[in-house]
Write an enzyme that holds these catalytic residues in place. Sequence first.
Site, PDB file in Angstrom:
ATOM      1  N   LYS A 102     -63.639 -22.763 -37.146  1.00  0.00           N
ATOM      2  CA  LYS A 102     -62.688 -22.372 -38.199  1.00  0.00           C
ATOM      3  C   LYS A 102     -63.277 -21.209 -38.977  1.00  0.00           C
ATOM      4  O   LYS A 102     -64.495 -21.081 -39.111  1.00  0.00           O
ATOM      5  CB  LYS A 102     -62.439 -23.540 -39.166  1.00  0.00           C
ATOM      6  CG  LYS A 102     -61.108 -23.472 -39.890  1.00  0.00           C
ATOM      7  CD  LYS A 102     -59.960 -23.909 -39.004  1.00  0.00           C
ATOM      8  CE  LYS A 102     -58.662 -24.005 -39.773  1.00  0.00           C
ATOM      9  NZ  LYS A 102     -57.594 -24.605 -38.965  1.00  0.00           N
ATOM     10  N   VAL A 107     -38.408 -31.474 -44.622  1.00  0.00           N
ATOM     11  CA  VAL A 107     -37.520 -30.995 -43.565  1.00  0.00           C
ATOM     12  C   VAL A 107     -37.761 -29.494 -43.351  1.00  0.00           C
ATOM     13  O   VAL A 107     -36.842 -28.685 -43.335  1.00  0.00           O
ATOM     14  CB  VAL A 107     -36.026 -31.257 -43.899  1.00  0.00           C
ATOM     15  CG1 VAL A 107     -35.202 -31.257 -42.601  1.00  0.00           C
ATOM     16  CG2 VAL A 107     -35.824 -32.581 -44.612  1.00  0.00           C
ATOM     17  N   TYR A 165     -37.470 -30.126 -39.089  1.00  0.00           N
ATOM     18  CA  TYR A 165     -36.083 -29.852 -38.716  1.00  0.00           C
ATOM     19  C   TYR A 165     -35.901 -30.021 -37.214  1.00  0.00           C
ATOM     20  O   TYR A 165     -34.949 -30.651 -36.747  1.00  0.00           O
ATOM     21  CB  TYR A 165     -35.671 -28.442 -39.138  1.00  0.00           C
ATOM     22  CG  TYR A 165     -34.346 -28.011 -38.557  1.00  0.00           C
ATOM     23  CD1 TYR A 165     -33.141 -28.456 -39.110  1.00  0.00           C
ATOM     24  CD2 TYR A 165     -34.294 -27.188 -37.429  1.00  0.00           C
ATOM     25  CE1 TYR A 165     -31.924 -28.083 -38.559  1.00  0.00           C
ATOM     26  CE2 TYR A 165     -33.078 -26.810 -36.881  1.00  0.00           C
ATOM     27  CZ  TYR A 165     -31.893 -27.267 -37.445  1.00  0.00           C
ATOM     28  OH  TYR A 165     -30.697 -26.905 -36.896  1.00  0.00           O
TER      29      TYR A 165
END
Length: 364
Positions: free
Chosen positions: A80, A181, A186
Amino acid sequence: MEIFTYLEKYDYEQLVFCQDKQSGLKAIIAIHDTTLGPALGGTRMWTYSSEEAAIEDALRLAKGMTYKNAAAGLNLGGGKTVIIGDPRKDKNEEMFRAFGRYIQGLNGRYITAEDVGTTVADMDLIHEETDYVTGISPAFGSSGNPSPVTAYGVYRGMKAAAKQAFGTDELEGKVIAVQGVGNVAYNLCRYLHEEGAQLIVTDINKEAVQRAVEEFGAKAVDPDEIYGVECDIYAPCALGAVVNDETIPQLKAKVIAGAANNQLKDTKHGDIIHELGIAYAPDYVINAGGVINVADELYGYNQERALKKVDQIYANIEKVFDIAKRDRIPTYLAADRMAEERIERMRNSRSQFLQNGHHILSRR
């Protein structure tokens, strides 16, 4: 911070400090483990409170990528990068191109991608200096938006977790509470709706909620109400640390399976939900679709091949539950054990190979 003591304790391989005075680059690359292959992990840009905080974040995230990549079945290790700075005002072309040259200098030991505070455009600038970067623009052979692929992996993992709890992976008729969402959730809702699940959704973005209501017939609830709704499956797809002392007593779900990172506030909460008999699909196993997708770019991106690999998340979640039963441990620990066992098998195999090679040479 005693850096070498920390590196030795958690068996890190390398910590690289990158500085470019002209562009203002201050970056830290942490490489945790390359037993399975080159370290893959994103570049995060953040306004850290101190250099020590930045180092700790890079180290923590790098180790997390080792486990995520190993559990996903990828031939990649964990690394990372964190760049110290405000992503809204401190970015410039020279910064990312300078950083790209540092990555090139590692000669393939580390491969980067976008993360919090960085974008596809930033990756394109890095790509000007090195090929060891994924998540670039589709024009350069990238896989594009990873959200639909991540969602597909979560959907497959959710089905595997449902099979553990209900004896079947069929989601038709199941009530699923989806927290958040956004792009991934979604697409997850779309998969669930197509299978005939009943959706309960919440999000601080009212437009996103309305879209789910209109397109998927979802029932909307306020953010604080999502934990206590009557449902079969709770899918955290937004914030981390949502499984905690306050929320666990409210939960009525038999399954926790969602796209969010770091869902358990503390390891003790993994123990508690295990004792309650809730089937938990560990987050870094179920949400690995994105990293599996970008990893395919290293071979020349092929969507069909990538989706076939993402489909294996179902089997990976099944294996986590098998290890949990075998060792009588919670699934969050079983996921770690699955990753560790794969790394250890490779270390042993490599060691045996080297020993055999030594014996052959010594006999000549």
